[in-house]
Enzyme design. Structure first.
Site, PDB file in Angstrom:
ATOM      1  N   GLY A  12       0.814  -1.216   0.000  1.00 57.57           N
ATOM      2  CA  GLY A  12       0.000   0.000   0.000  1.00 57.57           C
ATOM      3  C   GLY A  12       0.841   1.257   0.000  1.00 57.57           C
ATOM      4  O   GLY A  12       2.073   1.224   0.127  1.00 57.57           O
ATOM      5  N   ASP A  13       0.159   2.398  -0.234  1.00 59.11           N
ATOM      6  CA  ASP A  13       0.796   3.719  -0.210  1.00 59.11           C
ATOM      7  C   ASP A  13       1.901   3.872  -1.254  1.00 59.11           C
ATOM      8  O   ASP A  13       2.875   4.604  -1.046  1.00 59.11           O
ATOM      9  CB  ASP A  13       1.358   4.036   1.192  1.00 59.11           C
ATOM     10  CG  ASP A  13       0.291   3.933   2.261  1.00 59.11           C
ATOM     11  OD1 ASP A  13      -0.870   4.268   1.962  1.00 59.11           O
ATOM     12  OD2 ASP A  13       0.608   3.513   3.383  1.00 59.11           O
ATOM     13  N   LYS A  16      -0.699   5.503  -5.530  1.00 60.51           N
ATOM     14  CA  LYS A  16      -1.796   5.229  -6.472  1.00 60.51           C
ATOM     15  C   LYS A  16      -2.605   6.488  -6.784  1.00 60.51           C
ATOM     16  O   LYS A  16      -2.922   6.765  -7.944  1.00 60.51           O
ATOM     17  CB  LYS A  16      -2.730   4.147  -5.887  1.00 60.51           C
ATOM     18  CG  LYS A  16      -2.033   2.813  -5.664  1.00 60.51           C
ATOM     19  CD  LYS A  16      -2.929   1.808  -4.972  1.00 60.51           C
ATOM     20  CE  LYS A  16      -3.238   2.098  -3.526  1.00 60.51           C
ATOM     21  NZ  LYS A  16      -2.069   2.014  -2.617  1.00 60.51           N
ATOM     22  N   GLY A  40      -5.860   5.869   1.963  1.00 60.61           N
ATOM     23  CA  GLY A  40      -5.606   7.311   1.936  1.00 60.61           C
ATOM     24  C   GLY A  40      -4.816   7.579   0.672  1.00 60.61           C
ATOM     25  O   GLY A  40      -3.663   7.171   0.574  1.00 60.61           O
ATOM     26  N   HIS A  41      -5.447   8.181  -0.306  1.00 54.31           N
ATOM     27  CA  HIS A  41      -4.803   8.430  -1.606  1.00 54.31           C
ATOM     28  C   HIS A  41      -4.536   9.928  -1.748  1.00 54.31           C
ATOM     29  O   HIS A  41      -5.467  10.728  -1.742  1.00 54.31           O
ATOM     30  CB  HIS A  41      -5.687   7.914  -2.752  1.00 54.31           C
ATOM     31  CG  HIS A  41      -5.843   6.422  -2.731  1.00 54.31           C
ATOM     32  ND1 HIS A  41      -6.572   5.736  -3.657  1.00 54.31           N
ATOM     33  CD2 HIS A  41      -5.334   5.474  -1.889  1.00 54.31           C
ATOM     34  CE1 HIS A  41      -6.508   4.435  -3.398  1.00 54.31           C
ATOM     35  NE2 HIS A  41      -5.773   4.254  -2.316  1.00 54.31           N
ATOM     36  N   THR A  42      -3.264  10.274  -1.851  1.00 54.93           N
ATOM     37  CA  THR A  42      -2.868  11.684  -1.831  1.00 54.93           C
ATOM     38  C   THR A  42      -2.637  12.207  -3.242  1.00 54.93           C
ATOM     39  O   THR A  42      -1.968  11.567  -4.050  1.00 54.93           O
ATOM     40  CB  THR A  42      -1.570  11.847  -1.015  1.00 54.93           C
ATOM     41  OG1 THR A  42      -1.682  11.091   0.179  1.00 54.93           O
ATOM     42  CG2 THR A  42      -1.301  13.314  -0.686  1.00 54.93           C
ATOM     43  N   GLN A 225      -5.115  -0.174  -1.109  1.00 54.45           N
ATOM     44  CA  GLN A 225      -4.137  -1.040  -0.427  1.00 54.45           C
ATOM     45  C   GLN A 225      -3.093  -1.521  -1.447  1.00 54.45           C
ATOM     46  O   GLN A 225      -2.819  -0.810  -2.399  1.00 54.45           O
ATOM     47  CB  GLN A 225      -4.831  -2.211   0.281  1.00 54.45           C
ATOM     48  CG  GLN A 225      -5.635  -1.798   1.498  1.00 54.45           C
ATOM     49  CD  GLN A 225      -6.988  -1.190   1.168  1.00 54.45           C
ATOM     50  OE1 GLN A 225      -7.792  -1.816   0.504  1.00 54.45           O
ATOM     51  NE2 GLN A 225      -7.262   0.001   1.635  1.00 54.45           N
ATOM     52  N   THR A 240      -5.640  -6.915   4.593  1.00 53.15           N
ATOM     53  CA  THR A 240      -6.950  -6.289   4.705  1.00 53.15           C
ATOM     54  C   THR A 240      -7.991  -7.338   4.321  1.00 53.15           C
ATOM     55  O   THR A 240      -7.658  -8.508   4.088  1.00 53.15           O
ATOM     56  CB  THR A 240      -7.015  -4.994   3.879  1.00 53.15           C
ATOM     57  OG1 THR A 240      -8.226  -4.305   4.224  1.00 53.15           O
ATOM     58  CG2 THR A 240      -6.986  -5.248   2.368  1.00 53.15           C
ATOM     59  N   ARG A 304       0.159   7.227  11.295  1.00 59.27           N
ATOM     60  CA  ARG A 304       1.152   6.346  11.918  1.00 59.27           C
ATOM     61  C   ARG A 304       2.457   6.348  11.118  1.00 59.27           C
ATOM     62  O   ARG A 304       2.419   6.425   9.882  1.00 59.27           O
ATOM     63  CB  ARG A 304       0.626   4.895  11.959  1.00 59.27           C
ATOM     64  CG  ARG A 304      -0.536   4.684  12.902  1.00 59.27           C
ATOM     65  CD  ARG A 304      -1.022   3.245  12.865  1.00 59.27           C
ATOM     66  NE  ARG A 304      -1.625   2.901  11.577  1.00 59.27           N
ATOM     67  CZ  ARG A 304      -2.066   1.695  11.258  1.00 59.27           C
ATOM     68  NH1 ARG A 304      -1.961   0.714  12.122  1.00 59.27           N
ATOM     69  NH2 ARG A 304      -2.614   1.464  10.087  1.00 59.27           N
ATOM     70  N   SER A 413       7.930   8.590 -11.261  1.00 58.47           N
ATOM     71  CA  SER A 413       7.445   9.714 -10.467  1.00 58.47           C
ATOM     72  C   SER A 413       8.596  10.243  -9.617  1.00 58.47           C
ATOM     73  O   SER A 413       9.278   9.473  -8.942  1.00 58.47           O
ATOM     74  CB  SER A 413       6.290   9.226  -9.586  1.00 58.47           C
ATOM     75  OG  SER A 413       5.874  10.250  -8.720  1.00 58.47           O
TER      76      SER A 413
END
Ligand code: GDP
Ligand code: IMO
Ligand code: MG
Length: 425
Positions: A12-13, A16, A40-42, A225, A240, A304, A413
């Protein structure tokens, strides 16, 4: 026409949200297919930053529609908060009409969150490290055939159905955990949020998506995820509760497997994980701290600190196989700038053997990473816009990964902003 899928290849993270946003202009529909507000998609552009939990990352483009698919679990309270925040920032999705919600998506109730928290508390040290958003208990009610769905909010007896499920949860909480925290405030907020959600276009996502395809429209399915958190193939039980893999896009939207087009797999130039569970390449040292600091590795949803480590090729190969990845995106290459040496885990040392796959008992038996040393690059990448500006050592790292993994890296990126993205192939 086919549905392209973008999903995470690690824990995850991976970035995406950013990449879906970058690609959105080329699609008519962006559709989230699983997970819920644990995500949490930034996204960053024009000096602004947005974190999306339930809402697809295609909402900032005029001609792109967005769908929360049937495979997603929705917490009305979080969704309303997201919608309100966006409205305050000048993006009123209700007025724009660019968000649709699947009637078959399941609802997260306040008591699902209480069950999540109570279960984690009882597990103590061995806890999953859940985001405490009620994800596990909601999917349990879905597969247990007790769940409430978004479409149910339009039924005259919705409140009775709600109460029936809540009563069941309350008795579970009492008998299993001996306590039921007060949830009256959340219940009030839940019903307020339901009123707002009822104003959106509620659809049968399976028909919608297939009609779009018939009309020759382009669709991108957005994963949440990462593959290593998949309920079937991830590091169980530290996963998950949904299928985060390409197969999840089929069941989470209602598309047949032969309608899948490109599968875009996204990974960080290193690796992170948040929550409990095995992480063979984890760096519990100063280098790990440095990766966390430079990469701002703190959870977008829970804040976290994320665990950090080197890139894990056995895990990536596994993820590519499971998903049928056809092209890859590498993010956060800029975070590695300035490291004298970087490392890639090519194998694990496991029970005295050298293996290149993720073993079944990864959660109970140590898999020590076998690391390959790679020369790092010094150059700051965050301002580069041309392929010709990519440092030779970074190019060599990308070529090494492509050779190991057998799939081309199509996008690179080099920063959180939309514009900090290069097309490589
Ligand atoms: P997601 O859950 O996969 O959408 O990823 P998150 O948004 O949780 O975490 C990725 C974080 O890295 C976010 O803070 C992004 O803004 C940021 N990010 C994405 N791509 C890059 C990149 O190439 N470089 C840097 N430095 N940050 C990035
Ligand atoms: P995005 O979409 C990283 C992790 C949690 C925990 C485990 C189970 O932003 O990549 P859950 O709340 O689902 O019961 O938690 O999964 N987890 C994530 N880790 N990114 C996410 O989403 C995650 N969603 C859940 O930390 O270890
Ligand atoms: Mg995230």
């Amino acid at each position: 026409m086919a549905v392209d899928v973008l999903l995470g290849l690690q824990w995850g993270d991976e970035g995406k949200g950013k990449i879906v946003d970058v690609l959105s202009a080329g699609y008519d529909l962006i559709a989230r297919f699983q997970g819920g507000p644990n995500a949490g998609h930034t996204l960053e552009f024009d000096g602004k930053k947005f974190v999306l939990n339930t809402i697809p990352s295609g909402i900032f483009f005029e001609n792109t529609m967005n769908l929360i698919g049937n495979g997603v679990v929705i917490d009305p309270i979080t969704l309303k908060k997201e919608l309100d925040k966006l409205k305050d920032a000048g993006h009123d999705l209700l007025a724009k009409g660019n968000l649709m919600i699947a009637k078959k998506a399941h609802l997260i109730l306040p008591t699902h969150q209480l069950l999540d928290a109570a279960s984690e508390k009882k597990m103590g040290e061995g806890k999953i490290g859940s985001t405490l958003k009620g994800i596990g208990p909601t999917y349990m009610d879905k597969t247990g055939r007790n769940g409430l769905r978004i479409g149910d909010i339009t039924l005259p007896d919705f409140k009775e159905r709600y109460q029936k499920l809540v009563d069941k949860h309350v008795s579970m909480l009492q008998s299993l955990y001996g306590e039921v925290a007060d949830f009256s405030e959340r219940e009030k907020a839940f019903f307020e949020a339901i009123e707002l959600i009822n104003k959106f276009k509620l659809v049968d996502s399976e028909h919608l998506v297939n009609d779009y395809l018939k009309q020759g429209k382009r669709i991108l399915a957005e994963g949440a995820q990462g593959t290593m958190l998949d309920i079937d193939f991830g590091s169980y039980p530290f996963v998950t509760s949904s299928n985060t893999t390409t197969a999840g896009a089929c069941t989470g939207l209602g598309i047949a497997p032969n309608k899948i087009g490109e599968v875009i797999g996204i990974f960080k130039a290193y690796c992170t994980r948040v929550g409990g569970g095995p992480f063979p390449t984890e760096l519990n040292n100063e280098t790990g701290e440095e990766l966390r600091r430079i990469g701002h590795e703190f959870g977008a949803t829970t804040g976290r600190p994320r665990r950090t480590g080197w890139i894990d090729l056995p895990a990536l190969k596994y993820a590519i196989m499971l998903n049928g990845v056809t092209q890859m995106v590498m993010t956060k290459a800029d975070v590695l700038s300035g490291f004298d040496k970087i490392y890639a885990c090519t194998h694990y040392s496991y029970l005295g053997e050298k293996i290149d796959y993720m073993p079944y008992d990864i959660c109970s038996v140590d898999a020590e990473p076998v690391l390959k040393e790679i020369d790092g690059w010094k150059e700051d990448l965050t301002g580069i816009t041309e392929i010709s500006q990519i440092p030779a050592r970074l190019s060599a790292y990308i070529t090494f990964l492509e050779n190991e993994l057998g799939v081309p890296v199509k996008y690179l990126s080099v920063g959180p902003d939309r514009v900090q993205t290069l097309v490589l192939n």
